[in-house]
Scaffold this active site. Structure first.
Site: not given
Length: 452
Positions: A194, A355, A393
Site C-alpha cells: 500500500e 480496501t 479482512l
C-alpha cells in the site's frame, strides 16, 4: 471531519456509473510460490482455479514477491509465475499481478515469511537507515524508506533503478500474456503493498492506536531539515512533533499534537508544514515508481496499472484524522488526502484501489469506513480514473458473513464514478467449501456483482 468535493462537481459525479459488469477476481494464497520460485502444489492451484471459474469468477490475483524473484541482483526467477500464467490462460481467466516490493510477514492476515532479497537486507545490517524508522530509532524492515529512492546503495543501483529493472524483466518475460491474460499490474508502493508509511507496525501497535510517524531515518531527517530551512523555520526540521503520542495512544485528543489545545498542534502553521511535507514525500515516492511502471507498461500495451491505498478508518470521524496522518494521508485542515492521491494517479492513468469495502461503522474509535470509502470513490471520480476495491479482512472464517458481502454490493451499486473491479481477499478452503453453504453464498455474490 472528512474533506468534501466542490458542490458543482458532486452532482455530476453521482450520475456516473460503470459502463459494464464489474470484474470479480480472487487473491491467491500468499504462499502460491515456493521460496525457490516454483509453483506450490500446481494440482491444487488448478483445482482451486477451476472451482472459482465455476462460480463465475473472472480472474485471480497473485503477489510477485521481490524476495523470491530477484534472489541475486538482476537475476530473475520467473519459473513459477510463468506456469501460473499458463494455468490461468487455460481457464480463459485473467491474472492480476502485484509487484510486491515489500516483505510478506508481519501484517494482518499474513501467513508467510518472505523477506526482502538478502542482498538488500545485508545493506541494512550495516546501514539500518535504508528502512523507515520511528522516533525511537526502531527500523521497519518490511519496505525500503523513500529516503533512499535515488541513492545507489545496492550494488551501484538505487531502489528506483531496481524497480525499473524488475518491471522491464517482467515485461520481457510475460509480454505474450499481456493484456489478454495479464491485464493489470498493481504496483507495490509501501508496507503490505500500500502507498503509506508503516505507521501501525503490527509488532508495536494494536487497534485502534493512532500510530506513529515514520520519518526518523537519516535520509528523511536530512530532507526535513532542508525543507524546514527553505520554509524559513529551521527549528521545525529536527524531527516529527514531540507530542504526537505513540503507536497505541488513543483517543487522538489525549496527545498534544492531535488535540486542539496546543499552539503547535496539527492545525497550526507548524502542523500544516510538517503534515504537508510528510504526505508530499509519500506522493512523490508513489509518482516516481508509477511513472517507471507506465514506461514499462504504457497505456498502448492495454495493461492496467493500479495502486493500493490503505483503508485507515479508525479516528476518521475526528478533526485530526490522526491515524491517517501518521500513515501519510493528510486528510485534515481542509485537505482532501484522497483527492490529492487521485490527481497523482491520474497523471499516469492509474486505477485507484481501496480496501475495507465490507466494513460498516461500529461506533468504536470514531470509525467510519463507509464515509471513508465514499470519499475515495468521489476522489477517483473527480479526476476520471477507475476505482477498484477489496475487502480488508477475510469474510469466511469459517462461515461466510453474508452481511459483509451485502455491504460490498451496496458500495458497488452506488452511482459514483467508474467502479471497474472487485478483488476478494482471499482464496481459502473455507471460501470454496460447501460447508455452511459458503460456496453458494460466494457464487451468488459474484452473480450479483456482475449484474450491477
Amino acid at each position: 471531519m472528512a474533506r468534501t468535493l466542490p458542490t458543482v462537481a458532486l452532482g455530476l459525479l453521482l450520475l456516473l456509473s460503470a459502463a459494464s459488469a464489474i470484474h470479480v477476481s480472487v487473491m491467491l494464497s500468499l504462499t502460491t510460490m515456493r521460496p525457490d520460485g516454483t509453483l506450490n502444489n500446481p494440482d491444487k492451484v488448478k483445482n482451486d482455479i477451476a472451482r472459482l471459474k465455476s462460480a463465475g469468477v473472472d480472474g485471480v490475483m497473485v503477489d510477485v514477491w521481490w524476495g523470491i524473484v530477484e534472489q541475486q541482483p538482476k537475476q530473475y526467477i520467473w519459473t513459477g509465475y510463468l506456469q501460473l500464467a499458463q494455468i490461468v490462460q487455460s481457464f480463459n481467466m485473467t491474472l492480476q499481478v502485484v509487484a510486491s516490493f515489500h516483505q510478506c510477514g508481519g501484517n494482518v492476515g499474513d501467513t508467510c515469511n518472505t523477506p526482502l532479497p538478502s542482498w538488500v537486507t545485508s545493506v541494512g545490517n550495516s546501514n539500518p537507515d535504508i528502512f523507515y524508522k520511528d522516533s525511537n530509532g526502531s527500523p521497519d524492515v518490511e519496505y525500503l524508506s523513500l529516503g533512499v529512492d535515488n541513492l545507489p546503495l545496492f550494488g551501484g543501483r538505487s531502489p528506483l533503478q531496481i524497480y525499473s529493472d524488475f518491471f522491464e524483466s517482467f515485461r520481457a518475460n510475460f509480454g505474450g500474456y499481456m493484456p489478454s491474460v495479464i491485464d493489470e499490474v498493481q504496483v507495490g508502493l509501501g508496507p503490505a503493498g500500500e502507498l503509506r508509511y508503516p505507521g501501525y507496525q503490527s509488532d508495536k501497535w494494536s487497534y485502534c492506536g493512532i500510530g506513529a510517524f515514520q520519518c526518523y531515518d537519516k535520509y528523511m531527517l536530512a530532507d526535513l531539515a532542508s525543507s524546514a530551512a527553505a520554509a524559513g523555520h529551521p527549528e521545525w526540521g529536527h524531527g516529527g512533533p514531540n507530542d504526537a503520542g505513540s503507536y497505541n495512544s488513543k483517543p487522538p485528543q489525549s496527545t498534544g499534537f492531535f488535540s486542539g489545545n496546543t499552539n503547535d498542534n496539527f492545525a497550526s502553521p507548524y502542523g500544516d508544514f510538517f503534515l504537508g511535507w510528510y504526505s508530499q514525500k509519500l506522493i512523490d515516492h508513489g509518482a516516481a515508481i508509477l511513472n517507471l511502471a507506465r514506461k514499462s507498461f504504457p497505456v498502448s500495451s492495454g495493461v492496467n496499472i493500479a495502486a493500493k491505498v490503505s483503508g485507515i478508518h479508525w479516528w476518521y470521524d475526528t478533526d485530526s484524522h490522526a491515524a491517517e496522518c501518521t500513515a501519510g494521508y493528510y486528510n485534515t485542515d481542509q485537505n482532501n488526502a484522497y483527492l490529492t492521491l487521485a490527481k497523482m494517479f491520474s497523471n499516469n492513468t492509474v486505477t485507484f484501489d481501496f480496501t475495507c469495502l465490507e466494513m460498516t461503522a461500529d461506533q468504536s474509535c470514531n470509525s467510519d469506513p463507509q464515509a471513508l470509502v465514499r470519499q475515495t470513490r468521489l476522489a477517483a471520480a473527480a479526476v476520471n480514473i477507475p476505482f477498484s476495491g477489496e475487502n480488508a479482512l477475510e469474510i469466511c472464517t469459517p462461515q461466510c458473513d453474508g452481511n459483509k458481502f451485502n455491504q460490498i454490493i451496496n458500495v458497488a451499486s452506488q452511482r459514483i464514478g467508474l467502479f471497474t473491479q472487485f478483488t476478494y481477499l482471499r482464496l481459502t478452503d473455507n471460501l470454496i467449501s460447501d460447508n455452511y453453504g459458503n460456496f453458494n453464498t460466494f457464487r451468488n455474490f459474484v452473480s450479483r456483482m456482475h449484474s450491477l
